[in-house]
Design an enzyme around this catalytic site. Structure first.
Site, mmCIF file in Angstrom:
data_model
loop_
_atom_site.group_PDB
_atom_site.id
_atom_site.type_symbol
_atom_site.label_atom_id
_atom_site.label_comp_id
_atom_site.label_asym_id
_atom_site.label_seq_id
_atom_site.Cartn_x
_atom_site.Cartn_y
_atom_site.Cartn_z
ATOM 1 C CG ASP A 29 3.889 8.337 -16.278
ATOM 2 O OD1 ASP A 29 4.268 8.711 -15.152
ATOM 3 O OD2 ASP A 29 3.490 9.129 -17.157
ATOM 4 C CB VAL B 127 0.639 13.412 -8.806
ATOM 5 C CG1 VAL B 127 -0.639 12.789 -8.228
ATOM 6 C CG2 VAL B 127 0.474 13.659 -10.308
ATOM 7 C CG HIS C 238 4.058 9.449 -7.921
ATOM 8 N ND1 HIS C 238 3.475 10.513 -7.265
ATOM 9 C CD2 HIS C 238 4.828 9.999 -8.886
ATOM 10 C CE1 HIS C 238 3.869 11.636 -7.810
ATOM 11 N NE2 HIS C 238 4.712 11.361 -8.800
HETATM 12 P P1 5GP Z 1 5.871 13.514 -10.699
HETATM 13 O O1 5GP Z 1 6.515 14.654 -11.439
HETATM 14 O O2 5GP Z 1 4.807 13.971 -9.724
HETATM 15 O O3 5GP Z 1 6.888 12.610 -10.073
HETATM 16 O O4 5GP Z 1 5.208 12.619 -11.807
HETATM 17 C C1 5GP Z 1 3.834 12.496 -12.019
HETATM 18 C C2 5GP Z 1 3.636 11.484 -13.117
HETATM 19 O O5 5GP Z 1 2.276 11.153 -13.179
HETATM 20 C C3 5GP Z 1 4.050 11.977 -14.507
HETATM 21 O O6 5GP Z 1 5.025 11.107 -15.048
HETATM 22 C C4 5GP Z 1 2.735 11.942 -15.298
HETATM 23 O O7 5GP Z 1 2.912 11.544 -16.646
HETATM 24 C C5 5GP Z 1 1.903 10.942 -14.512
HETATM 25 N N1 5GP Z 1 0.467 11.149 -14.590
HETATM 26 C C6 5GP Z 1 -0.180 12.330 -14.387
HETATM 27 N N2 5GP Z 1 -1.512 12.155 -14.514
HETATM 28 C C7 5GP Z 1 -1.692 10.838 -14.791
HETATM 29 C C8 5GP Z 1 -2.862 10.047 -15.023
HETATM 30 O O8 5GP Z 1 -4.004 10.526 -15.005
HETATM 31 N N3 5GP Z 1 -2.665 8.726 -15.266
HETATM 32 C C9 5GP Z 1 -1.421 8.166 -15.305
HETATM 33 N N4 5GP Z 1 -1.354 6.854 -15.552
HETATM 34 N N5 5GP Z 1 -0.307 8.883 -15.079
HETATM 35 C C10 5GP Z 1 -0.437 10.200 -14.834
#
Ligand code: 5GP
Length: 130
Positions: free
Chosen positions: A39, A106, A110
């Protein structure tokens, strides 16, 4: 801002772009069904994201539409990545945020693997009644 999980899959999302290698990631594992990478904003000493290679918006979308092989491959990849990260013996937390109330940001499924430190209760208790 949470996603709207009822919208169709949008292949411009950031994880689709990582899958196409249009933007970089710190990859930790890849096989036919899954890609795992660190992440970008880690919340624990180990914070790895595992994504399916197929175009699925969310856990809901994946669990309804993915093939048995995709589901088995993805679940096995999550376990494999956690073992390889060295957190299986001490324990770890999995999280798959889904949609608005889940605060999914996103729009490509995931699973977060969090490890390397002790976690407290899953959801703050004061939040349960609200
Ligand atoms: P969600 O809230 O959708 O479960 O978490 C999305 C996760 O994606 C977050 O922990 C955020 O830090 C991670 N994230 C967002 N953009 C990127 C990126 O461009 N690269 C990586 N490696 N992680 C990302």
């Amino acid at each position: 801002m949470p996603i709207d999980p009822t919208l169709p899959y949008d292949d411009t999302n950031i994880f689709a772009r990582i899958l196409r290698a249009e933007i970089p990631c710190r990859k930790v594992y890849e096989d036919d069904h899954a890609l795992a990478f660190h992440d970008i904003n880690p919340q624990a000493p180990v914070h790895i994201l595992v994504i399916p290679k197929g175009a699925y918006v969310s856990w809901d979308d994946f669990s309804a539409k993915a093939s048995d092989a995709e589901i088995a491959g993805f679940i096995r990849a999550v376990g494999h990545v956690a073992r390889e990260a060295g957190v299986a013996a001490t324990g770890y937390r999995l999280m798959a945020n889904m949609g608005g109330h889940g605060h999914q940001e996103v729009a490509h499924l995931h699973v977060h693997i969090f490890g390397g430190r002790q976690f407290r209760e899953m959801i703050p208790r004061e939040a349960v009644s609200s």
